[in-house]
Design an enzyme around this catalytic site. Structure first.
Site, PDB file in Angstrom:
ATOM      1  N   GLN A  34      -5.635  -1.871  -6.386  1.00  0.00           N
ATOM      2  CA  GLN A  34      -6.328  -0.962  -5.466  1.00  0.00           C
ATOM      3  C   GLN A  34      -7.089   0.096  -6.250  1.00  0.00           C
ATOM      4  O   GLN A  34      -6.597   0.604  -7.257  1.00  0.00           O
ATOM      5  CB  GLN A  34      -5.298  -0.258  -4.565  1.00  0.00           C
ATOM      6  CG  GLN A  34      -5.910   0.720  -3.591  1.00  0.00           C
ATOM      7  CD  GLN A  34      -4.882   1.330  -2.642  1.00  0.00           C
ATOM      8  OE1 GLN A  34      -4.501   2.484  -2.825  1.00  0.00           O
ATOM      9  NE2 GLN A  34      -4.435   0.583  -1.649  1.00  0.00           N
TER      10      GLN A  34
ATOM     11  N   SER B  14      -7.289   5.237   0.011  1.00  0.00           N
ATOM     12  CA  SER B  14      -7.544   3.926  -0.597  1.00  0.00           C
ATOM     13  C   SER B  14      -8.964   3.504  -0.271  1.00  0.00           C
ATOM     14  O   SER B  14      -9.397   3.621   0.877  1.00  0.00           O
ATOM     15  CB  SER B  14      -6.587   2.870  -0.041  1.00  0.00           C
ATOM     16  OG  SER B  14      -5.435   3.436   0.489  1.00  0.00           O
TER      17      SER B  14
ATOM     18  N   ASP C 151       0.827  -1.222   0.000  1.00  0.00           N
ATOM     19  CA  ASP C 151       0.000   0.000   0.000  1.00  0.00           C
ATOM     20  C   ASP C 151       0.856   1.265   0.000  1.00  0.00           C
ATOM     21  O   ASP C 151       0.345   2.363  -0.102  1.00  0.00           O
ATOM     22  CB  ASP C 151      -0.926  -0.012   1.230  1.00  0.00           C
ATOM     23  CG  ASP C 151      -2.012   1.046   1.145  1.00  0.00           C
ATOM     24  OD1 ASP C 151      -2.406   1.396   0.010  1.00  0.00           O
ATOM     25  OD2 ASP C 151      -2.459   1.547   2.201  1.00  0.00           O
TER      26      ASP C 151
HETATM   27  C1  LIG Z   1      -1.784   5.251   1.277  1.00  0.00           C
HETATM   28  C2  LIG Z   1      -3.215   5.639   1.227  1.00  0.00           C
HETATM   29  C3  LIG Z   1      -3.902   5.132   2.450  1.00  0.00           C
HETATM   30  O1  LIG Z   1      -3.423   4.273   3.103  1.00  0.00           O
HETATM   31  S1  LIG Z   1      -5.360   5.851   2.831  1.00  0.00           S
HETATM   32  C4  LIG Z   1      -5.805   5.032   4.277  1.00  0.00           C
HETATM   33  C5  LIG Z   1      -6.762   3.928   4.090  1.00  0.00           C
HETATM   34  N1  LIG Z   1      -8.029   4.391   3.561  1.00  0.00           N
HETATM   35  C6  LIG Z   1      -8.862   5.164   4.287  1.00  0.00           C
HETATM   36  O2  LIG Z   1      -8.605   5.591   5.406  1.00  0.00           O
HETATM   37  C7  LIG Z   1     -10.185   5.457   3.659  1.00  0.00           C
HETATM   38  C8  LIG Z   1     -11.282   5.133   4.636  1.00  0.00           C
HETATM   39  N2  LIG Z   1     -12.578   5.460   4.090  1.00  0.00           N
HETATM   40  C9  LIG Z   1     -13.081   6.680   4.219  1.00  0.00           C
HETATM   41  O3  LIG Z   1     -12.496   7.588   4.804  1.00  0.00           O
HETATM   42  C10 LIG Z   1     -14.448   6.850   3.672  1.00  0.00           C
HETATM   43  O4  LIG Z   1     -14.974   5.627   3.280  1.00  0.00           O
HETATM   44  C11 LIG Z   1     -14.467   7.828   2.479  1.00  0.00           C
HETATM   45  C12 LIG Z   1     -13.700   7.247   1.322  1.00  0.00           C
HETATM   46  C13 LIG Z   1     -13.889   9.169   2.841  1.00  0.00           C
HETATM   47  C14 LIG Z   1     -15.909   7.952   2.145  1.00  0.00           C
HETATM   48  O5  LIG Z   1     -16.197   9.147   1.462  1.00  0.00           O
HETATM   49  P1  LIG Z   1     -17.573   9.892   1.723  1.00  0.00           P
HETATM   50  O6  LIG Z   1     -18.683   8.917   1.644  1.00  0.00           O
HETATM   51  O7  LIG Z   1     -17.577  11.038   0.798  1.00  0.00           O
HETATM   52  O8  LIG Z   1     -17.368  10.293   3.243  1.00  0.00           O
HETATM   53  P2  LIG Z   1     -17.913  11.496   4.045  1.00  0.00           P
HETATM   54  O9  LIG Z   1     -19.280  11.879   3.567  1.00  0.00           O
HETATM   55  O10 LIG Z   1     -17.732  11.117   5.473  1.00  0.00           O
HETATM   56  O11 LIG Z   1     -16.868  12.668   3.670  1.00  0.00           O
HETATM   57  C15 LIG Z   1     -15.514  12.565   3.928  1.00  0.00           C
HETATM   58  C16 LIG Z   1     -14.888  13.895   3.551  1.00  0.00           C
HETATM   59  O12 LIG Z   1     -15.053  14.110   2.141  1.00  0.00           O
HETATM   60  C17 LIG Z   1     -15.798  15.328   1.945  1.00  0.00           C
HETATM   61  N3  LIG Z   1     -16.694  15.108   0.817  1.00  0.00           N
HETATM   62  C18 LIG Z   1     -17.756  14.282   0.785  1.00  0.00           C
HETATM   63  N4  LIG Z   1     -18.304  14.311  -0.417  1.00  0.00           N
HETATM   64  C19 LIG Z   1     -17.579  15.173  -1.157  1.00  0.00           C
HETATM   65  C20 LIG Z   1     -17.638  15.636  -2.494  1.00  0.00           C
HETATM   66  N5  LIG Z   1     -18.571  15.195  -3.325  1.00  0.00           N
HETATM   67  N6  LIG Z   1     -16.689  16.486  -2.924  1.00  0.00           N
HETATM   68  C21 LIG Z   1     -15.732  16.931  -2.121  1.00  0.00           C
HETATM   69  N7  LIG Z   1     -15.618  16.535  -0.823  1.00  0.00           N
HETATM   70  C22 LIG Z   1     -16.532  15.687  -0.363  1.00  0.00           C
HETATM   71  C23 LIG Z   1     -16.552  15.533   3.225  1.00  0.00           C
HETATM   72  O13 LIG Z   1     -16.857  16.892   3.426  1.00  0.00           O
HETATM   73  C24 LIG Z   1     -15.552  15.047   4.251  1.00  0.00           C
HETATM   74  O14 LIG Z   1     -14.540  16.020   4.453  1.00  0.00           O
HETATM   75  P3  LIG Z   1     -14.087  16.436   5.934  1.00  0.00           P
HETATM   76  O15 LIG Z   1     -13.605  15.156   6.571  1.00  0.00           O
HETATM   77  O16 LIG Z   1     -15.330  16.962   6.571  1.00  0.00           O
HETATM   78  O17 LIG Z   1     -13.014  17.459   5.704  1.00  0.00           O
END
Ligand SMILES: CCC(=O)SCCNC(=O)CCNC(=O)[C@H](O)C(C)(C)COP(=O)(O)OP(=O)(O)OC[C@H]1O[C@@H](n2cnc3c(N)ncnc32)[C@H](O)[C@@H]1OP(=O)(O)O
Length: 337
Positions: A324, A274, A253
């Protein structure tokens, strides 16, 4: 740096099968010669002593602690996957090896509290066992993971792609050395100098040697492809293949999703995460020895990007594959966001 072309599919038959089988059995019997991890020969990898050192709380219930926390202040996805696989592996007895895992990241991980891993023994058959693992924080799932384990079954089928031809790790600079070299340019803009600090956190428990020069300043669009030599910092040893698979899950990852944004110099991710992660384990390997991580991105659109990885042993054997999809909300590069 060497220019890498696209690789072609090479089907290996007959004598080369035998060669593959010999290599496989060498590694499965743990008799392959090992090259010691020269930078930290005696120190055990924190990936083993800390990240994968899960605490057993109850039957099929484990607790994991954190090591490196990314600057996003969300848990590193690789850490959660590796611990989930570690918990699943604890519940599988016998000679079965993990051959695949499929995960969804459903909530961001909170670095201020540990993660609980609840394992469900989904199925135990004659040759396969399947486990479902729920990673939990604040009483809610942050990751759903399914891992499947397979008893070794010999087969006449054996083919793989050919490993890309790249310079060996001994001939390449570490990420730290590349950053130092780049930073020594007196004409470097202050903004780029500040960005360099984020490139490689010394806490990351991995050693990285990029094959192609990393796009430090992100002003040049390049093809969505990366090649990097990677290994765990510290010693793990030949020992337990299950442990190496967990470490490979951690490695897989790292620097993965960012590959999908390489062609977009005019935009930067305002938010990236991710969404899911899959892995397939093909052959035995050691994660404290250099492995080539070959990454490319086949598609991006609709604020998402898809990346694929292949983890190669230095002797050209394909050890594991990964895939991914990630969320990539982009803003113009000049934006202050
Ligand atoms: C190396 C990379 C990694 O390892 S990343 C780490 C592993 N992965 C993760 O931690 C991801 C975990 N999953 C998640 O956080 C959620 O499932 C995610 C993907 C964020 C789901 O997204 P969503 O359903 O939009 O979540 P939410 O409504 O709680 O919003 C999260 C933040 O995104 C924003 N958001 C929402 N919709 C939009 C949009 N259409 N356009 C722009 N921004 C949007 C929300 O405002 C929220 O932002 P904030 O957290 O309030 O700053």
């Amino acid at each position: 740096m060497a220019e890498m072309g696209r690789q072609s599919v090479v089907l290996k038959y007959n004598n080369e099968d035998v060669e593959n089988e010999t290599l496989r059995s060498q590694y499965c019997n743990d008799t392959a010669p090992s090259v010691p991890n020269s930078s930290t020969p005696d120190v055990r990898s924190v990936l083993v002593t800390s990240v994968l050192n899960l605490e057993k709380l109850d039957t099929d219930l484990y607790r994991g602690k954190h090591y490196w926390i990314p600057s996003t202040q969300r848990l590193f996805g690789g850490e959660i996957i590796s611990q989930a696989l570690g918990a699943a592996s604890e519940t599988v007895t016998g000679q079965l090896s993990v051959h695949s895992l499929h995960c969804y990241f459903v909530r961001p991980g909170d670095p201020s509290v540990p993660v609980l891993y609840q394992v469900e023994r989904t199925r135990d058959g004659r040759s396969f066992s399947v486990r479902s693992v729920k990673a939990i924080q604040h009483d809610k799932p942050i990751l759903m993971c399914q891992a499947s384990f397979h008893a070794h079954q010999p087969s006449p089928l054996a083919h793989q792609y050919t490993m890309p031809t790249v310079p060996p790790p001994e001939d390449l600079l570490t990420m730290e050395e590349l950053v130092q070299q780049y930073a020594s340019d007196h004409n470097l803009a202050e903004r780029d100098r500040r960005a360099l600090n984020k490139v490689l956190d010394p806490e990351v428990p991995l050693e990285i040697k990029p094959v192609n020069m990393p796009a430090f300043s992100r002003r040049i669009a390049i093809e969505p492809r990366k090649l990097l030599w990677v290994r765990a910092k510290g010693h793990i040893g030949e020992g337990d293949m299950r442990q190496h698979c967990c470490v490979a899950a951690y490695v897989s990852d790292y620097s993965f999703l960012g590959t999908a944004v390489l062609p977009y110099a005019d935009f930067k991710p305002q938010f990236s995460a991710s969404l899911d992660h899959a892995m397939w384990f093909h052959n035995s390997f050691r994660t404290d020895e250099w492995m080539l991580y070959e990454i490319d991105s086949s598609w991006a659109g609709h604020s998402r990007g898809l990346v694929h990885g292949r983890l190669w042993r230095q002797d050209g054997v394909l050890a594991a594959s990964s895939a991914q999809e990630g969320l990539l909300r982009m803003v113009p590069s000049e934006s202050k966001l």
